[in-house]
Design an enzyme around this catalytic site. Structure first.
Site, PDB file in Angstrom:
ATOM      1  N   LEU A  51      22.011 -16.803  -2.631  1.00  0.00           N
ATOM      2  CA  LEU A  51      21.277 -18.072  -2.549  1.00  0.00           C
ATOM      3  C   LEU A  51      20.758 -18.431  -3.941  1.00  0.00           C
ATOM      4  O   LEU A  51      20.276 -17.555  -4.665  1.00  0.00           O
ATOM      5  CB  LEU A  51      20.103 -17.939  -1.579  1.00  0.00           C
ATOM      6  N   HIS A 105      21.495  -5.025   4.827  1.00  0.00           N
ATOM      7  CA  HIS A 105      22.515  -4.540   3.884  1.00  0.00           C
ATOM      8  C   HIS A 105      23.059  -3.193   4.370  1.00  0.00           C
ATOM      9  O   HIS A 105      22.277  -2.301   4.715  1.00  0.00           O
ATOM     10  CB  HIS A 105      21.910  -4.393   2.483  1.00  0.00           C
ATOM     11  N   ARG A 140      26.853 -24.144  -6.768  1.00  0.00           N
ATOM     12  CA  ARG A 140      25.979 -23.335  -5.903  1.00  0.00           C
ATOM     13  C   ARG A 140      24.628 -24.018  -5.645  1.00  0.00           C
ATOM     14  O   ARG A 140      24.083 -23.979  -4.544  1.00  0.00           O
ATOM     15  CB  ARG A 140      25.764 -21.973  -6.577  1.00  0.00           C
ATOM     16  N   ASN A 178      17.059  -9.837   4.440  1.00  0.00           N
ATOM     17  CA  ASN A 178      18.496  -9.600   4.407  1.00  0.00           C
ATOM     18  C   ASN A 178      18.809  -8.197   4.916  1.00  0.00           C
ATOM     19  O   ASN A 178      18.086  -7.249   4.611  1.00  0.00           O
ATOM     20  CB  ASN A 178      18.986  -9.730   2.951  1.00  0.00           C
ATOM     21  N   SER A 223      19.831  -0.874   5.164  1.00  0.00           N
ATOM     22  CA  SER A 223      18.533  -1.302   4.630  1.00  0.00           C
ATOM     23  C   SER A 223      18.227  -2.729   5.053  1.00  0.00           C
ATOM     24  O   SER A 223      19.129  -3.545   5.254  1.00  0.00           O
ATOM     25  CB  SER A 223      18.529  -1.271   3.091  1.00  0.00           C
ATOM     26  N   GLY A 253      28.738 -11.988  13.273  1.00  0.00           N
ATOM     27  CA  GLY A 253      27.409 -12.190  13.835  1.00  0.00           C
ATOM     28  C   GLY A 253      26.946 -11.094  14.788  1.00  0.00           C
ATOM     29  O   GLY A 253      26.207 -11.370  15.730  1.00  0.00           O
ATOM     30  N   SER A 254      27.345  -9.846  14.530  1.00  0.00           N
ATOM     31  CA  SER A 254      26.911  -8.782  15.449  1.00  0.00           C
ATOM     32  C   SER A 254      25.403  -8.539  15.361  1.00  0.00           C
ATOM     33  O   SER A 254      24.746  -8.272  16.369  1.00  0.00           O
ATOM     34  CB  SER A 254      27.682  -7.488  15.206  1.00  0.00           C
ATOM     35  N   ASP A 301      20.373  -7.738  -3.969  1.00  0.00           N
ATOM     36  CA  ASP A 301      19.944  -6.677  -3.052  1.00  0.00           C
ATOM     37  C   ASP A 301      18.878  -5.759  -3.652  1.00  0.00           C
ATOM     38  O   ASP A 301      18.792  -4.577  -3.287  1.00  0.00           O
ATOM     39  CB  ASP A 301      21.160  -5.843  -2.586  1.00  0.00           C
TER      40      ASP A 301
HETATM   41  C1  GRF Z   1      26.658  -6.460   8.044  1.00  0.00           C
HETATM   42  O1  GRF Z   1      26.965  -5.118   7.828  1.00  0.00           O
HETATM   43  C2  GRF Z   1      25.879  -7.009   6.869  1.00  0.00           C
HETATM   44  O2  GRF Z   1      24.928  -6.175   6.382  1.00  0.00           O
HETATM   45  C3  GRF Z   1      27.010  -7.182   5.893  1.00  0.00           C
HETATM   46  O3  GRF Z   1      28.017  -7.776   6.666  1.00  0.00           O
HETATM   47  C4  GRF Z   1      27.900  -7.329   7.998  1.00  0.00           C
HETATM   48  C5  GRF Z   1      27.785  -8.538   8.879  1.00  0.00           C
HETATM   49  O4  GRF Z   1      28.190  -8.261  10.136  1.00  0.00           O
HETATM   50  N1  GRF Z   1      26.607  -7.896   4.731  1.00  0.00           N
HETATM   51  P1  GRF Z   1      27.952  -9.305  11.336  1.00  0.00           P
HETATM   52  O5  GRF Z   1      28.419 -10.664  10.858  1.00  0.00           O
HETATM   53  O6  GRF Z   1      26.497  -9.261  11.690  1.00  0.00           O
HETATM   54  O7  GRF Z   1      28.827  -8.774  12.437  1.00  0.00           O
END
Ligand code: GRF
Length: 197
Positions: free
Chosen positions: A92, A108, A64, A106, A135, A12-13, A144
């Site tokens: 999803l 990426h 799913r 999203n 992106s 969750g950064s 994506d």
């Molecule tokens: C990010 O680089 C995201 O784009 C990728 O996974 C990472 C998630 O990092 N799909 P965080 O959970 O936000 O730390």
């Protein structure tokens, strides 16, 4: 004020960056709930920032589609203006995309359309590229491949590992995300318009 539900699978950064930005009274968006498909480390940010969390565990559902319906029900309970996939590592189902589109974005860790999919960082390294990127896209039913809201190049250094490269990409992802949320909230980016073109 733009209300956000943020979906995560990991640390969750990106979510933390949004929560920190929201501490500023001038920031025009607020995270109203944090959702995950597993017991993600980043869910602890909910407690830290006083934001409700929910988990819709993928293995608890037969397929799913059923998982997606349960996720959608949780998201809808918060009536968000925008849903942010911030490291949610699940596709999803089309029903969920249709219900939330175009207010579903999203992040990426690659310069799309280069290196889509779950291993964007690894794939850029494996391809021997000298640069990759970050992106931010509108989610559609492709992997994506949705309309690009913003993106930026990131260099690949000799000797980079997946983790050193990902660590260089993530701050860029965070900045793009914050800027895009600002632009969407202020009406400078129109997701409906982007999705039409
Ligand atoms: C990010 O680089 C995201 O784009 C990728 O996974 C990472 C998630 O990092 N799909 P965080 O959970 O936000 O730390």
């Amino acid at each position: 004020m733009l209300s956000l539900v943020v979906l995560i699978s990991g640390g969750g950064s990106n979510l933390r960056a949004l929560l920190e930005a929201s501490q500023d009274a001038e920031f025009p968006a607020r995270v109203v709930a944090i959702g995950a498909d597993r017991d993600a480390v980043g869910l602890s940010l909910g407690e830290e920032y006083g934001i409700p969390t929910f988990t819709v565990a993928y293995p608890a559902y037969p397929d799913r589609e059923t998982w997606g319906d349960a996720l959608l029900e949780q998201i809808r309970a918060w009536g968000p203006d925008l849903v942010v996939l911030s490291g949610m590592m699940r596709l999803l189902p089309p029903r969920v995309v249709a219900a939330l589109s175009p207010n579903l974005i999203n992040t990426h860790p690659a310069y799309l359309p280069e290196f889509p999919g779950a291993h964007g960082v690894r794939d850029a390294l494996a391809a021997g590229a000298s640069e990759t990127g970050a992106s931010l896209i509108v989610v559609d039913n492709s992997v994506d491949g949705g309309p690009i809201i913003a993106q930026e190049r990131v260099p690949i250094h000799v000797g980079d590992t997946e983790s050193s490269l990902h660590d260089r990409i993530k701050p860029v992802e965070r900045r793009l995300l914050i800027e895009a949320v600002l632009d969407i909230a202020n009406g400078h980016v129109d997701l409906k318009e982007l999705s039409r073109s």
